[in-house]
Design an enzyme around this catalytic site. Structure first.
Site, PDB file in Angstrom:
ATOM      1  N   HIS A   1       0.829  -1.204   0.000  1.00 51.40           N
ATOM      2  CA  HIS A   1       0.000   0.000   0.000  1.00 51.40           C
ATOM      3  C   HIS A   1       0.863   1.254   0.000  1.00 51.40           C
ATOM      4  O   HIS A   1       1.568   1.528   0.981  1.00 51.40           O
ATOM      5  CB  HIS A   1      -0.882  -0.036   1.251  1.00 51.40           C
ATOM      6  N   ARG A   2       0.865   1.973  -1.113  1.00 47.95           N
ATOM      7  CA  ARG A   2       1.720   3.156  -1.289  1.00 47.95           C
ATOM      8  C   ARG A   2       3.194   2.799  -1.108  1.00 47.95           C
ATOM      9  O   ARG A   2       3.983   3.577  -0.568  1.00 47.95           O
ATOM     10  CB  ARG A   2       1.314   4.289  -0.334  1.00 47.95           C
TER      11      ARG A   2
END
Length: 244
Positions: A8-9
């Protein structure tokens, strides 16, 4: 089949989010996929950042859409995370894609168009034109909270995989799945937990799956994927439950 671990990111839990160091770490930790977010600058460059403003993760203030690429590049996007990352720049989509190509990344690249609050004029066409010019070793998945962006992107890229993002409301996710516009659902893990007895028969990749309890829950049910800030830790837990 193993549940895919999507960073995530990047490895957001241990690196400044949506920066090249975060994406490099995710690859190093063996993530099966990388999730990131794209906006548009004042001078029409495709910018990687989660928020619509630079306030939270840089030493600047204001909206991405009101700044040129040169102005954005002068900001520090790593210092908030720690001294070791002082001077880390906000990356462009091109810089992230070229990094993944250089690192021979062959997993999933989940690109979220951040158009739910600001509808950047022409961003769908710009993203499509850029990505279609590249020879990619990885698989692209487009997602968005904004239904119109998914419709536009699907019209431009009918053979690419799409995912519906949502926290609570499933109206558009169900409609798009019935119409074969999306293949996957990317719901909030809290929605998944609340609907555990009535989960649809679609590919689920919940976000943001960070606790050991939530990771174990998803791995035991063999969801298609999880989106997590800690891909390295997720890999250890998956190994214990699913092997592979």
């Amino acid at each position: 089949m193993l549940t895919k671990i999507i960073a995530h990111r990047g490895s957001k839990g241990i690196r400044p989010e949506n920066t090249l160091p975060a994406f490099e770490k995710a690859i190093e930790e063996g993530a099966d996929g990388i999730e990131t977010d794209v906006h548009m600058s004042k001078d029409k460059h495709l910018i990687i950042m989660h928020d619509e403003t630079v306030d939270r993760t840089t030493n600047g203030t204001g909206r991405i859409f009101d700044k040129t690429l040169a102005e954005l590049k002068r900001l520090d996007a790593g210092g908030y995370f720690g001294y070791d990352y002082l001077g880390t720049q906000i990356p462009t989509l091109d810089e992230v894609v070229q990094l993944l190509i250089k690192k021979h990344f062959t997993g999933l690249f989940n690109l979220e168009l951040k158009t739910d609050k600001i509808q950047y004029p022409g961003i769908e066409e710009s993203v499509s034109a850029y990505m279609n010019q590249q020879t990619l070793p990885f698989k692209i998945i487009y997602s968005s909270f904004h239904p119109q962006s998914l419709i536009k992107m699907h019209a431009l890229n009918p053979t690419v995989e799409f995912a519906s993002l949502f926290k609570l409301q499933t109206k558009f996710a169900r409609k798009f799945y019935r119409n074969q516009l999306v293949k996957d659902w990317h719901p909030d893990i809290r929605w998944v937990r609340a609907h555990r007895f009535f989960l649809p028969h679609v590919q689920l990749r919940p976000w943001t799956v960070n606790s050991t309890e939530d990771m174990r829950y998803c791995f035991k049910r063999h969801f298609d994927g999880i989106i997590t800030d800690y891909p390295g830790r997720a890999g250890i837990i998956r190994q214990a439950i699913q092997g592979g």
